[in-house]
Design a protein around this motif. Structure first.
Motif, PDB file in Angstrom:
ATOM      1  N   ALA A 433       0.840  -1.209   0.000  1.00 28.11           N
ATOM      2  CA  ALA A 433       0.000   0.000   0.000  1.00 28.11           C
ATOM      3  C   ALA A 433       0.864   1.244   0.000  1.00 28.11           C
ATOM      4  CB  ALA A 433      -0.917  -0.002   1.218  1.00 28.11           C
ATOM      5  N   ASP A 434       0.512   2.188  -0.839  1.00 25.74           N
ATOM      6  CA  ASP A 434       1.138   3.505  -0.735  1.00 25.74           C
ATOM      7  C   ASP A 434       0.021   4.533  -0.579  1.00 25.74           C
ATOM      8  OD1 ASP A 434       0.085   3.949  -3.254  1.00 25.74           O
ATOM      9  OD2 ASP A 434       1.931   3.420  -4.297  1.00 25.74           O
ATOM     10  N   GLU A 435       0.333   5.800  -0.764  1.00 24.73           N
ATOM     11  CA  GLU A 435      -0.677   6.826  -0.488  1.00 24.73           C
ATOM     12  C   GLU A 435      -1.925   6.669  -1.346  1.00 24.73           C
ATOM     13  OE1 GLU A 435       0.362  10.775  -0.056  1.00 24.73           O
ATOM     14  OE2 GLU A 435       1.385  10.313   1.829  1.00 24.73           O
ATOM     15  N   LYS A 436      -1.740   6.209  -2.578  1.00 27.12           N
ATOM     16  CA  LYS A 436      -2.876   6.180  -3.510  1.00 27.12           C
ATOM     17  C   LYS A 436      -3.427   4.788  -3.788  1.00 27.12           C
ATOM     18  CE  LYS A 436      -2.414  10.378  -6.220  1.00 27.12           C
ATOM     19  NZ  LYS A 436      -3.808  10.757  -6.089  1.00 27.12           N
ATOM     20  N   ARG A 438      -3.608   0.288  -3.029  1.00 30.62           N
ATOM     21  CA  ARG A 438      -3.443  -0.849  -2.121  1.00 30.62           C
ATOM     22  C   ARG A 438      -3.688  -2.110  -2.937  1.00 30.62           C
ATOM     23  NH1 ARG A 438      -6.229  -4.251   1.624  1.00 30.62           N
ATOM     24  NH2 ARG A 438      -5.148  -4.373   3.627  1.00 30.62           N
ATOM     25  N   THR A 477      -7.019  -1.447  -5.066  1.00 34.26           N
ATOM     26  CA  THR A 477      -7.757  -0.196  -4.890  1.00 34.26           C
ATOM     27  C   THR A 477      -6.855   0.958  -5.314  1.00 34.26           C
ATOM     28  OG1 THR A 477      -8.892  -1.130  -2.985  1.00 34.26           O
ATOM     29  CG2 THR A 477      -8.992   1.249  -3.199  1.00 34.26           C
ATOM     30  N   GLU A 479      -6.813   5.262  -5.720  1.00 31.51           N
ATOM     31  CA  GLU A 479      -7.470   6.564  -5.582  1.00 31.51           C
ATOM     32  C   GLU A 479      -7.062   7.434  -6.751  1.00 31.51           C
ATOM     33  OE1 GLU A 479      -6.870   8.404  -1.789  1.00 31.51           O
ATOM     34  OE2 GLU A 479      -7.532   6.601  -0.760  1.00 31.51           O
ATOM     35  N   SER A 482      -8.484  12.610  -4.818  1.00 34.64           N
ATOM     36  CA  SER A 482      -8.879  12.507  -3.414  1.00 34.64           C
ATOM     37  C   SER A 482     -10.367  12.201  -3.265  1.00 34.64           C
ATOM     38  CB  SER A 482      -8.542  13.800  -2.676  1.00 34.64           C
ATOM     39  OG  SER A 482      -9.288  14.853  -3.242  1.00 34.64           O
TER      40      SER A 482
END
Lengths: 599, 152
Positions: A433-436, A438, A477, A479, A482
């Protein structure tokens, strides 16, 4: 573990619990012969699923009769729900629940965060409609409460051999949650009145019939000591079930059919059942915490009583009515348990978890008493900030239910000591997982001994071989922004038995918002399968929806479900005992218009 | 009743950051609350803040200690945040500022000069004009719109 947040519930317009269960990996949401939503493990079809447990605010709402969450709870409206947690494999034993393989934990909105009233109304295709009111308030003393009312009318039907199978239903729900700091009180009520769909009719189309159920529970939890480490819980549950059915081709009420003569000599053509189940349960637990270790020890007690008020059959040939009373002498079960749980943090990267539970069963009606053991060990290892591994091994056993014993093998009525189903469940999950984004890969390997199988002659325990299944779930997933999220999921199941249900599936979901609009789309795929002479095609369930927020307090939503009209199909049978299999759609195409007003 | 809604970027419509495993107890709400109470306290007095939360939990202790010096009792504190309704009546008001998380408690009990609370799933802040004056609190301009004038 998967979490459905309040935001997911809102954007995806998940109005009732079964909206979520439809997309559930390594499961199929089917409609059973009574027209009720029922969850089956991927590749298999069951009319009553005793392997998963459903909780509302940590109170188990599964039926005491079947250990299944059928009847009303599977269609629980979600407009008063804060979030939902889904566990595969066993979850913590610290709630003192019955054993299971899947756990769905639903949590209601916190009254202290709402302090308002919400009115929701929906109207859908075929005249289905629903009205809900949620009211929450917080007092000066710190006590707060949430009340919820819902009334739902569903109109549903299928056509089989030019006959209409009616599946109309009316469901009502009431929920009250009162809480303050260390005390949490829950009262839940739901009732259902519906057509019996195919029911028990030999020709899979009963001439007339209805099902009524009422479920109530009261649950009180108080935590003592400043650190809330001493927990006390008491709960009382009641389930009432009333069935009645008539069919000129006969009703397959297995417990009254005697095979020493022709089955039609004992088969009924009318059946009237009225039963009540009561369950008392209590729990005391203490947690001992240090900086790196949490240790919980506790004891639980459960007493289940099964009361048969009426069990009347009208004979197929003679037309004589008789009350057969209880199907078996087994009508009371007491379970005393002791459990321990420990999680130890070696460092920020490595956590070890262990659970053990010992259940002592006392049963009446000439059934054996026994002791069952449950273990769960696991580790969570996150060697890098963005990457982790989680692995668990669970050994658990599911005891036969009142329903299993009532409908046990009619060719062997002298021996109703069915063995416990023994599950060995191993899982490993790796996540990046990173900020954007998973990405996770989840693998399970399940071995089941003494599987209780609903054969044409009733429940039999398969104790001559081990049932093996392996599942893979891939989930991604991303993103996009935001406010926009994309989710892809694919799963596949291998098993030692032949498939009686879809064994592969997945979904593509997109949800987001722009200015005053919320919107989503999802495509849920379940593969086709063949069983004997029946061939079921792939299912593609396309859903689309949008919400317009007129203000922060008022919104209107439009949702289209199963737009391609390619629903999953469930297997049924026509004829006594083995019969001829056939398949029917689980759900219809549906358009729903919803309104939400908060004040 | 006039309540101004506090629009917080942290609770705006953004999705939360992706996670590997949810191992730690979910404490985002307490973190948000601690940040807001810290800003309000710093804006309310020039003195060094010693915060007292009656019956503080371990989790609150861990998070609030990042923003405040925590007092063990009411006596040694100059800022009291009563977020559970468990403040003893023996806690003297002299030289102390009292804040709560309950709007009804704020309205009915004149020792509180303001509240941070939730309404319809949204965070709100309210200060009472007369009580700000009585406690000699001069809030910074950013909080002016949250001040209510009520009949007492």
């Amino acid at each position: 573990m998967t979490i459905y947040s309040q935001k997911d519930l809102k954007l995806m317009q998940y109005n009732i619990l079964s909206d979520i269960l439809k997309e559930f990996p390594i499961n199929n949401l089917n409609t059973n012969k009574f027209g009720l939503s029922n969850l089956s493990l991927s590749g298999t079809k069951t009319d009553v699923s005793g392997f998963f447990r459903l909780f509302i605010n940590d109170h188990e709402v599964s039926s005491t009769y079947t250990q299944s969450a059928s009847y009303s709870w599977m269609n629980l409206p979600l407009d008063f729900i804060d979030y939902i947690e889904v566990y595969r494999g066993n979850s913590s034993f610290a709630l003192g629940s019955d054993a299971g393989v899947f756990f769905i934990r639903i949590y209601t909105k916190k009254p202290s965060k709402e302090n308002g009233t919400q009115v929701t109304g929906t109207i859908a295709s075929h005249g289905t409609n629903s009205q809900s009111v949620t009211h929450t308030d917080m007092f000066q003393s710190g006590w707060s409460y949430l009340t919820y009312f819902n009334n739902t009318k569903e109109h549903d039907k299928r056509t089989y051999k030019n006959n209409t199978l009616q599946n109309d239903a009316q469901r009502r729900y009431f929920y009250l949650n009162i809480q303050k700091d260390k005390t949490n009180i829950n009262f839940g009520y739901t009732d259902l009145e519906k057509d019996n769909y195919m029911g028990l009719a030999v020709d899979a189309n009963s001439d007339s019939g209805m099902i009524e159920s009422k479920d109530y529970f009261f649950d009180f939890t108080h935590k003592f000591l400043d650190d809330k480490s001493l927990k006390f819980n008491f709960a009382y549950d009641i389930n009432e079930i009333h069935n009645e059915e008539k069919d000129s081709s006969g009703l397959e009420v297995l417990p009254v059919i005697v095979l020493t003569g022709p089955p039609t000599a004992t088969m009924p053509k009318e059946y009237y059942q009225n039963i009540k189940l009561k369950k008392y349960s209590g729990l005391v637990s203490k947690t001992f915490s240090t900086q790196n270790n949490n240790f919980v020890i506790g004891t639980t007690f459960q007493n289940k009583k099964y009361i048969t008020k009426q069990n009347t059959v009208v004979n197929f040939i003679t037309g004589i009515s008789s009350d057969v009373g209880q199907f078996t002498a087994f009508d009371e079960e007491t379970i005393s348990s002791l459990f321990v749980q420990d999680d130890y943090k070696f460092n920020d990267k490595f956590l070890l978890i262990g659970n053990a539970k010992l259940d002592k069963f006392k049963r009446n009606g000439g059934l054996d008493d026994f002791t069952s053991e449950h273990y769960r060990v696991g580790a969570i290892y996150t060697p890098f900030e963005k990457f982790g591994l989680k692995s668990f091994y669970t050994k658990t056993s599911l005891a036969p239910t009142f329903y299993n014993i009532d409908y046990a093998d009619i060719t062997n009525k002298n021996n109703q000591n069915m063995k416990n189903q023994e599950y060995k469940y191993y899982s490993i999950e790796s996540v990046y997982a990173d900020e954007k984004s998973r990405f996770s890969i989840f693998y399970t390997n399940v071995k089941i001994e003494n599987f209780i199988y609903y054969a044409p002659i009733g429940f039999i325990s398969i104790d001559d071989h081990t049932i093996k299944t392996q599942n893979w779930i891939f989930d991604y997933t991303y993103e996009l922004t935001s406010k926009h999220k994309l989710q892809l999921n694919y799963y596949t199941t291998k098993q030692s038995e032949s498939f009686t249900n879809s064994n592969k599936g997945g979904y593509l979901k997109f949800m987001g918002e722009f200015e005053k609009f919320d919107y989503f789309t999802s495509l849920i795929y379940k593969n086709g399968y063949s069983y004997k002479t029946v061939s079921v095609k792939n299912s593609y369930n396309l859903n689309l929806g949008a919400t317009y927020n007129f203000s922060k307090n008022f919104s209107m939503s439009l949702k289209g479900e199963n737009l391609l009209n390619k629903s999953t199909k469930s297997l049924y049978k026509e004829g006594l005992f083995i019969g001829t299999p056939f398949a029917l759609e689980d759900y219809q195409r549906k358009v729903t218009l919803a309104m939400k007003w908060v004040f | 009743m006039k309540i101004f809604i506090l629009l917080l970027t942290i609770f705006s419509c953004a999705f939360s950051q992706q996670y590997v495993f949810l191992v730690k107890e979910y404490d985002k709400e307490i973190e948000l609350e601690a940040k807001i109470i810290s800003n309000i306290a710093l804006s309310s007095t020039s003195e060094k803040i010693k915060l007292f939360i009656p019956k503080i939990t371990k989790q609150e202790q861990k998070i609030y200690s990042q923003y405040f010096n925590l007092a063990n009792d009411c006596k040694s504190a100059n800022f009291i945040f009563n977020n559970k309704g468990l403040l003893s009546d023996n806690c003297e008001t002299e030289g102390k500022l009292f804040f709560t998380n309950n709007y009804k408690r704020l309205i009915k009990n004149s020792k509180y000069y303001g509240a941070f609370f939730w309404n319809k799933s949204r965070p709100n802040i309210v200060f009472i004009k007369q009580r700000l004056r009585e406690n000699n609190v001069k809030l910074s301009a950013q909080y002016t719109k949250y001040i209510e004038d009520i009949d007492e």
